[in-house]
Enzyme design. Structure first.
Site, PDB file in Angstrom:
ATOM      1  N   ASP A  53       0.838  -1.204   0.000  1.00 39.04           N
ATOM      2  CA  ASP A  53       0.000   0.000   0.000  1.00 39.04           C
ATOM      3  C   ASP A  53       0.873   1.254   0.000  1.00 39.04           C
ATOM      4  O   ASP A  53       1.593   1.508   0.963  1.00 39.04           O
ATOM      5  CB  ASP A  53      -0.888  -0.005   1.251  1.00 39.04           C
ATOM      6  CG  ASP A  53      -1.818   1.185   1.290  1.00 39.04           C
ATOM      7  OD1 ASP A  53      -2.999   1.024   0.966  1.00 39.04           O
ATOM      8  OD2 ASP A  53      -1.344   2.300   1.646  1.00 39.04           O
ATOM      9  N   TYR A  58       3.100   9.924  -0.692  1.00 42.36           N
ATOM     10  CA  TYR A  58       4.243   9.389   0.070  1.00 42.36           C
ATOM     11  C   TYR A  58       5.580   9.640  -0.638  1.00 42.36           C
ATOM     12  O   TYR A  58       6.632   9.552  -0.008  1.00 42.36           O
ATOM     13  CB  TYR A  58       4.116   7.873   0.303  1.00 42.36           C
ATOM     14  CG  TYR A  58       2.893   7.398   1.051  1.00 42.36           C
ATOM     15  CD1 TYR A  58       2.053   8.272   1.730  1.00 42.36           C
ATOM     16  CD2 TYR A  58       2.590   6.041   1.092  1.00 42.36           C
ATOM     17  CE1 TYR A  58       0.928   7.806   2.391  1.00 42.36           C
ATOM     18  CE2 TYR A  58       1.470   5.569   1.766  1.00 42.36           C
ATOM     19  CZ  TYR A  58       0.640   6.461   2.396  1.00 42.36           C
ATOM     20  OH  TYR A  58      -0.464   5.989   3.049  1.00 42.36           O
ATOM     21  N   LYS A  83      -2.843   5.932  -4.025  1.00 42.83           N
ATOM     22  CA  LYS A  83      -3.915   6.870  -3.655  1.00 42.83           C
ATOM     23  C   LYS A  83      -3.767   8.171  -4.409  1.00 42.83           C
ATOM     24  O   LYS A  83      -2.651   8.681  -4.547  1.00 42.83           O
ATOM     25  CB  LYS A  83      -3.869   7.134  -2.142  1.00 42.83           C
ATOM     26  CG  LYS A  83      -3.785   5.859  -1.334  1.00 42.83           C
ATOM     27  CD  LYS A  83      -3.898   6.065   0.157  1.00 42.83           C
ATOM     28  CE  LYS A  83      -3.550   4.777   0.885  1.00 42.83           C
ATOM     29  NZ  LYS A  83      -2.102   4.556   1.044  1.00 42.83           N
ATOM     30  N   HIS A 113      -7.305   9.899  -1.443  1.00 40.94           N
ATOM     31  CA  HIS A 113      -6.566   9.843  -0.173  1.00 40.94           C
ATOM     32  C   HIS A 113      -7.327  10.486   0.989  1.00 40.94           C
ATOM     33  O   HIS A 113      -7.258  10.015   2.108  1.00 40.94           O
ATOM     34  CB  HIS A 113      -5.191  10.488  -0.354  1.00 40.94           C
ATOM     35  CG  HIS A 113      -4.149   9.949   0.556  1.00 40.94           C
ATOM     36  ND1 HIS A 113      -2.818   9.912   0.245  1.00 40.94           N
ATOM     37  CD2 HIS A 113      -4.233   9.399   1.786  1.00 40.94           C
ATOM     38  CE1 HIS A 113      -2.137   9.377   1.247  1.00 40.94           C
ATOM     39  NE2 HIS A 113      -2.971   9.069   2.195  1.00 40.94           N
TER      40      HIS A 113
END
Ligand code: A2P
Length: 277
Positions: A53, A58, A83, A113
């Protein structure tokens, strides 16, 4: 197999669109791009994880892709989530970039997200990403009941996952029930409370009763509810430890003690505070 059911081996759950999500995944939130992320992903896959994930926010999708390739595990055997970063405009353009960074042709799950700008505006783009084959399933994250209901009221293709902060300390019971009623699988992020819940006396006592670790107890609490869970670790031995959650069960008494740790009052909200406002 019906929606919400768990596969025969007990390791995956059937989503409302018929796809299967492995109950255990590796989360890579707060893992910096580079060798740390590449190794974590590679180790997880070597140790038997089949679910990773990540997210556009990120900044580590390239490393996730590299770890996936270096593991040698065939792409088709891995459930990969990314996401949509909702400060951007177009879910389709952004998933195209994600696929390039990841080095794959599709993701298994693409989720909004958080509901920045409202819960509905990005959904047509998410549906389009699915239609184009960029995402096998589409879903949401950090949506509370009110946002979930608004989205489901307008969606052509329903969301199949709502990924939220969830653990025995954040036991959002009303949100879980609403997701269940709507056929949406609630997925748990920060199941260890980003590490904070590991020192809990209650969790430690239950762990000792079973000859297990606190992390395994917290993860098992989700697995027993058929809630997909994505603990984060960059340490090989912890990644291995977190995968040993399919060979023991918690008793009703254990579950009651863990349920009682909830500090949200069984909320229907996904978040106590909206950080993007
Ligand atoms: P690290 O990455 O240094 O191993 P969450 O999944 O709730 O976000 O929690 C992640 C945090 O918990 C990270 O700080 C991670 O540290 C730590 N962690 C993950 N698994 C374990 C484990 N089995 N034992 C102890 N700490 C763990």
């Amino acid at each position: 197999m019906s929606t919400g059911a768990v596969t025969e081996d007990g390791r995956a759950r059937v989503l409302a669109d018929g796809k299967r999500i492995p109950l255990l995944g590796l989360g890579v939130w707060q893992v910096p791009s580079g060798p740390e992320c590449v190794n974590a992903v590679r180790w997880a896959l070597e140790l038997g994880y089949r679910h990773i994930d990540t997210a556009q926010a990120y900044g580590n999708e390239e490393s996730v892709g590299q770890g996936l390739r270096e593991s040698g595990v065939p792409r088709g055997e891995v459930f990969l989530t990314t996401k949509f970063y909702p400060a951007r405009k177009d879910p389709v353009a952004e998933v195209e970039r994600s696929l390039q960074r990841l080095g794959v042709d599709y993701v298994d799950l693409y989720i909004i997200h958080w509901p920045q700008g409202g819960p509905t505006w990005a959904w047509p783009g998410m549906e389009r990403a699915r239609e184009l084959g960029y995402a096998r399933s589409i879903g949401i994250s950090n949506f509370g009941v009110a946002e979930l209901e608004r989205l489901l009221g307008t969606a052509t293709v329903p969301a199949v996952v709502n990924q939220v902060q969830f653990s025995s300390y954040e036991y959002r019971k009303a949100l879980l029930r609403a997701c269940q009623r709507a056929g949406v699988a609630l997925e748990a992020y920060s199941p260890l409370g980003t590490g904070r819940h590991l020192g809990s006396e209650t969790v430690g006592r239950i762990a000792r009763r079973h000859g297990r670790t606190p992390a395994q107890v917290l993860l098992r609490w989700c697995i027993e509810r058929h809630i997909p869970v994505i603990p984060k670790s960059t340490h090989r031995e912890r990644i291995a430890e977190n995968a040993q959650v399919f060979d023991f069960t918690l008793s009703d008494r254990d579950l009651e003690e863990l349920d009682a740790l909830d500090r949200t009052g069984g909320t229907d909200r996904a978040l106590e505070r909206k950080w993007w406002r």
